[in-house]
Design a protein around this motif. Structure first.
Motif, short mmCIF file in Angstrom:
data_model
loop_
_atom_site.label_atom_id
_atom_site.label_comp_id
_atom_site.label_asym_id
_atom_site.label_seq_id
_atom_site.Cartn_x
_atom_site.Cartn_y
_atom_site.Cartn_z
N LYS A 71 0.80 -1.22 0.00
CA LYS A 71 0.00 0.00 0.00
C LYS A 71 0.84 1.27 0.00
O LYS A 71 0.29 2.38 0.06
N LYS A 75 0.11 0.25 -8.18
CA LYS A 75 0.36 -1.05 -8.80
C LYS A 75 1.38 -0.95 -9.92
O LYS A 75 2.24 -1.83 -10.07
N GLU A 76 1.30 0.11 -10.71
CA GLU A 76 2.23 0.24 -11.83
C GLU A 76 3.67 0.48 -11.39
O GLU A 76 4.62 0.32 -12.18
N TYR A 78 4.94 -1.14 -8.64
CA TYR A 78 5.41 -2.28 -7.87
C TYR A 78 6.76 -2.74 -8.42
O TYR A 78 6.98 -2.81 -9.62
N SER A 208 -2.71 -10.80 -4.33
CA SER A 208 -2.47 -9.90 -5.46
C SER A 208 -1.32 -8.93 -5.19
O SER A 208 -0.69 -8.43 -6.13
N MET A 209 -1.02 -8.65 -3.92
CA MET A 209 0.08 -7.74 -3.60
C MET A 209 1.43 -8.45 -3.57
O MET A 209 2.45 -7.84 -3.26
N PHE A 212 4.03 -9.76 -8.60
CA PHE A 212 4.62 -8.75 -9.49
C PHE A 212 6.09 -9.07 -9.69
O PHE A 212 6.64 -9.98 -9.04
#
Length: 309
Positions: A71, A75-76, A78, A208-209, A212
């Motif tokens: 947080k 996201k872009e 990460y 989801s976190m 990446f």
């Protein structure tokens, strides 16, 4: 004991990002404080079970998402720390949060804990900001050959110049992390090297976190930190009166299945460490806080802290 969870935001040392911070605090006497630095490709929310366990025993726990993670990042972004020397921001952010903690708990002993990537950050941190902490706990740490680190840095630096700092390569991830799972074949997932507990591995895979890839820039930043830790001048800066606990799984590939952890232990003793302890847990892999015997691990770490206040 009741545990209260609170969330905060503070400005990162990069001057633009807002770091996400969580505090798990007991409703009662706080005997000690633990600040956690998480590992690569994860976030501080994964430490909640452990944090609540400690808080119920009078140890307040504060953790944050590093830049490029959870947080604290879009996201872009990460897997990206910063434009230039982004690894320095991670070190400075730990110091920023440590300052906030000192205002929350001005007269309470503070300990730091770093897992995996977080453990390497803390090892660098104590060489930059010595004599600030009561003690540190390093889990999932290790020691890699200088030649291997230099070769990796050369590859990612060259690729970054050609493809750009934000380029994400699955090949790099396979070189850095993929090899860790090869000693556990057959495996159900590429993340089986993290833990023997299939349920915990499944939670990680579905998070989801945690899904990446690191950028060339972040790999370069992290490898530079690992190379800095090989320098004698950096190792000598570790305060001799700092209590240190090295805790890892005997089957953790990051610590070369215990051998890398033992090398770190010997180095710290060599450079004057007076209170250096080590625990290697049999039949445990990289994430000892998510293993089947994690309650035993929780208790060992809690007792180590409480005995040093």
């Amino acid at each position: 004991m009741t545990v209260v969870k609170k969330e905060y935001r503070i400005l990162s040392s990069d001057g633009k990002s807002k770091l996400y911070i969580v505090r798990w605090e007991p409703k009662g006497t706080v005997f000690a404080v633990l600040h956690i630095s998480h590992g690569m490709l994860e976030h501080i929310g994964r430490y909640e079970e452990f944090a609540i366990y400690l808080a119920k025993r009078g140890i307040a726990v504060i953790g944050h998402d590093h830049l490029g993670h959870g947080k604290s990042s879009l996201k872009e972004n990460y897997g990206f720390f910063g434009e230039d020397h982004g690894g320095n921001y991670l070190i400075r952010d730990i110091r920023r949060i440590r300052y906030v903690i000192s205002r929350w708990y001005p007269d309470t002993p503070c300990f730091l804990m770093g897992h995996s990537m977080g453990s390497f950050l803390l090892r660098r941190y104590i060489s930059v900001y010595p004599n600030q902490e009561k003690g540190i706990i390093l889990t999932g740490t290790g020691e890699k050959p200088y030649a291997l680190l230099l070769a990796g840095l050369t590859i990612v630096s060259f690729t970054g110049k050609i493809k750009g700092k934000m380029y994400r390569s699955v090949l790099f991830e396979d070189l850095m992390l993929g090899r860790f799972g090869k000693s556990f074949r057959p495996v159900k997932t590429a993340s089986d090297w993290l833990s023997c507990d299939e349920e915990k591995v499944s939670e990680y895979v579905k998070d989801s976190m945690c899904r990446f890839h690191f950028t060339c820039s972040a790999y370069e930043d992290f490898l530079n930190i690992l190379i800095d830790l090989k320098k004698r001048i950096v190792r000598k800066k570790c305060p001799s009166d700092l209590s240190v606990l090295l805790a890892s799984g005997c089957d953790d590939p990051v610590g070369d299945k215990g051998k890398g952890v033992q090398r770190v232990y010997r180095q710290m003793k060599k450079y004057g460490g007076k209170d250096i302890s080590m625990i290697l847990y049999p039949n445990c892999r990289h994430e000892i806080l998510n293993e089947k015997n994690r309650i035993q691990v929780y208790n060992d770490l809690a007792q180590w802290i409480l005995k040093r206040i």
